[in-house]
Write a protein that holds these residues in place. Sequence first.
Motif, PDB file in Angstrom:
ATOM      1  N   VAL A 138      11.941  -8.375   0.015  1.00 19.39           N
ATOM      2  CA  VAL A 138      11.240  -6.903   0.290  1.00 19.39           C
ATOM      3  C   VAL A 138      10.270  -6.497  -0.677  1.00 19.39           C
ATOM      4  O   VAL A 138       8.976  -6.287  -0.606  1.00 19.39           O
ATOM      5  N   VAL A 139      10.705  -6.689  -2.031  1.00 11.44           N
ATOM      6  CA  VAL A 139       9.753  -6.374  -3.157  1.00 11.44           C
ATOM      7  C   VAL A 139       8.674  -7.195  -3.213  1.00 11.44           C
ATOM      8  O   VAL A 139       7.317  -6.672  -3.560  1.00 11.44           O
ATOM      9  N   LYS A 140       8.624  -8.219  -3.154  1.00  4.52           N
ATOM     10  CA  LYS A 140       7.529  -9.289  -3.158  1.00  4.52           C
ATOM     11  C   LYS A 140       6.709  -8.958  -2.310  1.00  4.52           C
ATOM     12  O   LYS A 140       5.571  -9.220  -2.432  1.00  4.52           O
ATOM     13  N   LYS A 141       7.200  -8.931  -1.246  1.00  3.44           N
ATOM     14  CA  LYS A 141       6.135  -8.515   0.143  1.00  3.44           C
ATOM     15  C   LYS A 141       5.387  -7.159  -0.247  1.00  3.44           C
ATOM     16  O   LYS A 141       4.256  -6.991   0.022  1.00  3.44           O
ATOM     17  N   ASN A 142       6.096  -6.348  -0.618  1.00  3.06           N
ATOM     18  CA  ASN A 142       5.616  -4.897  -1.026  1.00  3.06           C
ATOM     19  C   ASN A 142       5.937  -4.438  -2.271  1.00  3.06           C
ATOM     20  O   ASN A 142       6.689  -3.457  -2.483  1.00  3.06           O
ATOM     21  N   PRO A 143       5.188  -4.956  -3.228  1.00  2.50           N
ATOM     22  CA  PRO A 143       5.528  -4.746  -4.708  1.00  2.50           C
ATOM     23  C   PRO A 143       4.895  -3.223  -4.930  1.00  2.50           C
ATOM     24  O   PRO A 143       4.010  -2.892  -4.158  1.00  2.50           O
ATOM     25  N   ARG A 144       5.757  -2.055  -5.728  1.00  2.61           N
ATOM     26  CA  ARG A 144       5.068  -0.866  -5.642  1.00  2.61           C
ATOM     27  C   ARG A 144       4.198  -0.790  -6.863  1.00  2.61           C
ATOM     28  O   ARG A 144       3.953   0.263  -7.618  1.00  2.61           O
ATOM     29  N   HIS A 145       3.405  -1.650  -6.963  1.00  5.72           N
ATOM     30  CA  HIS A 145       2.215  -1.673  -8.129  1.00  5.72           C
ATOM     31  C   HIS A 145       1.327  -2.601  -7.572  1.00  5.72           C
ATOM     32  O   HIS A 145       1.557  -3.486  -6.554  1.00  5.72           O
ATOM     33  N   SER A 146       0.060  -2.566  -8.188  1.00  6.23           N
ATOM     34  CA  SER A 146      -0.887  -3.445  -7.813  1.00  6.23           C
ATOM     35  C   SER A 146      -0.381  -5.153  -8.155  1.00  6.23           C
ATOM     36  O   SER A 146       0.201  -5.468  -9.384  1.00  6.23           O
ATOM     37  N   THR A 147      -0.660  -6.092  -7.212  1.00  2.00           N
ATOM     38  CA  THR A 147      -0.100  -7.517  -7.309  1.00  2.00           C
ATOM     39  C   THR A 147      -0.848  -8.079  -8.524  1.00  2.00           C
ATOM     40  O   THR A 147      -0.575  -9.256  -9.192  1.00  2.00           O
ATOM     41  N   SER A 148      -2.248  -7.381  -8.879  1.00  2.00           N
ATOM     42  CA  SER A 148      -2.905  -7.984 -10.218  1.00  2.00           C
ATOM     43  C   SER A 148      -2.011  -7.831 -11.436  1.00  2.00           C
ATOM     44  O   SER A 148      -2.393  -8.684 -12.427  1.00  2.00           O
TER      45      SER A 148
END
Length: 92
Positions: free
Chosen positions: A79-89
């Motif tokens: 879940v976290v990988k799909k929607n990390p609560r920060h920019s994926t950069s």
Amino acid sequence: MKFQNVMEEYVLQKLDEVWDSLDCCKCDRCREDVISYALNQLKPRYVTSDKGKTFVKVNTMSSQFEVDILTAIYEGVAVVKKNPRHSTSNAG
Ligand SMILES: [Zn+2]
């Protein structure tokens, strides 16, 4: 008298065991998100901790119990990988 949710300890211990092998962002924020997701999937187990010795030993957990915890952790990672609560950069 104090109450403590020992499930928190179980999840933290299991997460430490598998964390390095997980394919996800390893920042503190994602780690905490995985922990809270897992804890929401699992039933809390409260113990009284007024005597200090009532704490359930983690290594006495049954294998099914262990599987349940790992499953919750892996779901949380997905879940976290799909929607990390920060920019994926920031991931790395
Ligand atoms: Zn992260």
